[in-house]
Design a protein around this motif. Structure first.
Motif, PDB file in Angstrom:
ATOM      1  N   ALA A 389      36.475  -7.200  49.714  1.00 21.44           N
ATOM      2  CA  ALA A 389      38.265  -6.702  49.640  1.00 21.44           C
ATOM      3  C   ALA A 389      36.984  -5.440  51.313  1.00 21.44           C
ATOM      4  N   LEU A 390      38.417  -4.695  51.904  1.00 20.84           N
ATOM      5  CA  LEU A 390      38.231  -4.578  53.171  1.00 20.84           C
ATOM      6  C   LEU A 390      38.915  -3.085  53.290  1.00 20.84           C
ATOM      7  N   LEU A 391      37.941  -1.571  53.035  1.00 27.08           N
ATOM      8  CA  LEU A 391      38.762  -0.653  52.942  1.00 27.08           C
ATOM      9  C   LEU A 391      37.930   0.715  53.201  1.00 27.08           C
ATOM     10  N   ASP A 392      38.710   1.300  53.830  1.00 20.28           N
ATOM     11  CA  ASP A 392      38.539   2.564  54.851  1.00 20.28           C
ATOM     12  C   ASP A 392      38.679   3.860  53.615  1.00 20.28           C
ATOM     13  N   GLN A 393      37.274   4.312  53.695  1.00 21.35           N
ATOM     14  CA  GLN A 393      37.599   5.820  52.566  1.00 21.35           C
ATOM     15  C   GLN A 393      37.826   6.802  53.891  1.00 21.35           C
ATOM     16  N   THR A 394      39.843   7.439  52.828  1.00 19.72           N
ATOM     17  CA  THR A 394      40.164   8.450  52.734  1.00 19.72           C
ATOM     18  C   THR A 394      39.314  10.143  52.796  1.00 19.72           C
ATOM     19  N   ASN A 458      34.921 -10.620  60.597  1.00 19.16           N
ATOM     20  CA  ASN A 458      34.803  -9.915  61.964  1.00 19.16           C
ATOM     21  C   ASN A 458      33.848  -9.136  62.083  1.00 19.16           C
ATOM     22  N   GLU A 459      33.339  -9.409  62.989  1.00 20.76           N
ATOM     23  CA  GLU A 459      31.972  -8.142  63.840  1.00 20.76           C
ATOM     24  C   GLU A 459      32.500  -6.984  62.950  1.00 20.76           C
ATOM     25  N   ASP A 460      33.340  -6.614  63.670  1.00 15.76           N
ATOM     26  CA  ASP A 460      33.751  -4.996  63.306  1.00 15.76           C
ATOM     27  C   ASP A 460      34.020  -4.582  61.925  1.00 15.76           C
ATOM     28  N   GLY A 463      31.647  -2.474  58.228  1.00 15.69           N
ATOM     29  CA  GLY A 463      31.965  -1.325  57.514  1.00 15.69           C
ATOM     30  C   GLY A 463      32.101  -0.908  56.722  1.00 15.69           C
ATOM     31  N   ARG A 464      33.443  -1.884  56.568  1.00 14.32           N
ATOM     32  CA  ARG A 464      34.269  -1.741  55.609  1.00 14.32           C
ATOM     33  C   ARG A 464      34.688  -2.515  53.919  1.00 14.32           C
ATOM     34  N   ASP A 488      30.145  -1.936  46.618  1.00 11.87           N
ATOM     35  CA  ASP A 488      29.768  -0.953  47.999  1.00 11.87           C
ATOM     36  C   ASP A 488      28.415  -2.159  48.673  1.00 11.87           C
ATOM     37  N   VAL A 489      28.579  -3.604  49.844  1.00  6.29           N
ATOM     38  CA  VAL A 489      28.059  -4.504  49.968  1.00  6.29           C
ATOM     39  C   VAL A 489      27.885  -3.400  51.812  1.00  6.29           C
TER      40      VAL A 489
END
Length: 491
Positions: A389-394, A458-460, A463-464, A488-489
């Protein structure tokens, strides 16, 4: 869902409707797998990113044991062009008001068979006709709906159709459609609607891009509907009109189709696990020593390690998926992931068009996990499914990062090449089961075992990254985040 049913599933793959045909395939799969073979659903459906999937329509279908009673009916299928790339497929009946008579309470259940199977293909199960030596989600998937009772005036609208033909397949009238796609990899980009009035059915063939039109026609020409000897209530089965409404995303019988990718909001997670932390899940699908299906609450797991690589050297070559066979260059390093920026057409007079492409450095993410049987009884055939899962913390929680939702001044969405693990589902998993699927063959009481899974990202996005480890095999949508079991990985 029963364990033996889950054993026939692969990690899921996504699809498209209107703009990209695979989303419609996925919607039909979610609809029919959750309710049975073309049966009505009495709950809210969520269309997430998929699949895997698989992909996969039901073939066991109800049919009209009453066909002889209605033998006087003369059904026809027709095709009408409504723009350069929009067509309407209709079913008509030779009555004054285009209305059919009421269906009986019960009809005979049948399955689909075909007298022709393309070279290199075989029945994976009663739902799929696939090429033997590939794990791509192409080939054929079959479904069926009742012609139904009531009004047949409304037709089924399909858009982004670059080729269409009304013809006769053997003894059945039908319509062939080929949809426009901007990707070169395998898609369900062809479809045949086949009218089978002898059984009061419309059979739908979802056809992969790895199947030629000529082969698709031969399969359709050889189709017969065979009775199983069982009966099924007609009230449980979808009809042609309902099928049209579902495809159009309309409300039907109080049921609302919800596209989760259009939902807004975040999930407020009370706890996110870390690498090395034991996780006691609610339940794990498994079998006891006698072979009975159970949901064990005694199986724990933890993520031991995350490794990154620029090649596939960490993987066991015999489990590398077909879609990854060409992801490295001559030196063995991962090729960049290619993004195609697409301007959406209206599907009527214009098609989706790639306006530019861009390359992004790729990374292999290799996870090592340990499963432990904390209980007192031995277990076997233990199912696992780990999703990236790609997540952004808000400020208020976490929000899923969705590539499909990205847009800009000159494009409406992004399509990625086949190497990127865009849907988050497992594409590589080191098997511990003879049939090569995501099951641990056995785990004695107190015993632990190691499992390896991997994704290309993606390398970018390093962090997600979070792993969703509930084991459900369903896509992580916005409304699921709050209940998700996440590790969290991030790197």
């Amino acid at each position: 869902m029963r364990l033996e049913d889950l054993k026939d599933q692969y990690p899921k793959t996504p699809g498209f409707i209107s703009e990209m045909i695979e989303k419609e395939v996925e919607k039909q799969i979610h609809t029919q797998e959750s309710t049975g073979c073309g049966r009505k659903n009495n709950q809210v459906w969520t269309l997430g990113r998929t699949a895997t999937a698989a992909a996969v329509a039901c073939v066991l279908i109800g049919t009209g044991a009453y066909a002889a009673v209605n033998a006087y009916r003369n059904y026809h299928m027709n095709l009408e062009q409504k723009g350069s790339y929009r067509v309407v497929t209709g079913v008509t009946v030779d009555t004054e008001n285009q209305t059919t008579e009421a269906l009986p309470d019960q009809i005979a259940e049948i399955k689909i068979a075909t007298s022709y199977i393309p070279e290199g293909m075989e029945w994976k199960d009663e739902r799929h006709l696939d090429y033997i030596n590939t794990d791509s989600k192409g080939g054929f998937s079959f479904a069926s709906v009742l012609i139904g009772d009531g009004n047949l005036k409304e037709g089924l609208t399909d858009t982004s159709v670059e080729e269409s033909e009304q013809t006769t397949f053997g003894e059945h009238e039908g319509v062939y459609l080929k949809y426009h796609t901007v990707k070169e990899e395998t898609h369900f980009n062809q479809r045949i609607y086949l009218l089978c009035p002898e059984e009061e059915r419309v059979v739908i063939l979802y056809i992969g891009s790895d199947v030629s039109k000529e082969e698709a026609y031969k399969v359709a020409e050889g189709i017969t509907l065979k009775k199983t000897g069982e009966m099924v209530s007609t009230g449980e089965l979808e009809d042609w009109n309902t099928f049209i409404q579902l495809q159009n995303g309309e409300l039907t019988e109080g049921e609302e189709l919800v596209n989760a990718s259009e939902k807004e909001g975040t999930g407020d997670l009370s706890h996110i696990y870390t690498i090395g932390e034991d996780i006691q899940k609610d339940a794990t699908l498994a079998q006891d020593s006698a072979g009975n299906d159970i949901e064990s609450k005694e199986v724990s797991m933890k993520v031991d390690q995350i490794q990154l690589a620029d090649d596939l050297s960490l993987l066991d070559i015999k489990y590398i998926p077909d879609s990854w066979k060409n992801v490295t260059d001559e030196s063995g390093r991962l090729k960049d992931n290619e993004a195609s920026y697409v301007k959406r057409g209206d599907g009527v007079d214009t098609l989706d068009e790639v306006v530019r492409t861009e390359n992004f450095p790729a990374k292999l993410v290799y996870a090592t996990l340990t499963f432990t049987n904390q209980g007192e009884q031995d277990l076997k055939n233990i199912h696992y499914y780990i999703e990236m899962a790609l997540l952004d913390q808000t400020e208020t929680g976490y929000q899923r990062y969705d590539y499909e939702a990205q847009s800009g001044e000159d494009y409406d969405y992004i399509e990625w090449n086949g190497a990127l693990s865009l849907d988050g589902g497992m594409q590589y998993y080191g098997s511990q089961n003879d049939n090569g699927k995501n099951y641990i063959s056995s785990l004695a009481a107190g015993e632990s075992t190691e499992v390896n899974v991997a994704w290309i990202v993606n390398e970018d996005d390093l962090g997600r990254m979070y792993l969703e480890v509930s084991g459900s095999g369903t896509d992580l949508t916005e409304e699921d985040i709050e209940q998700a079991v996440l590790v969290d990985v991030r790197q």
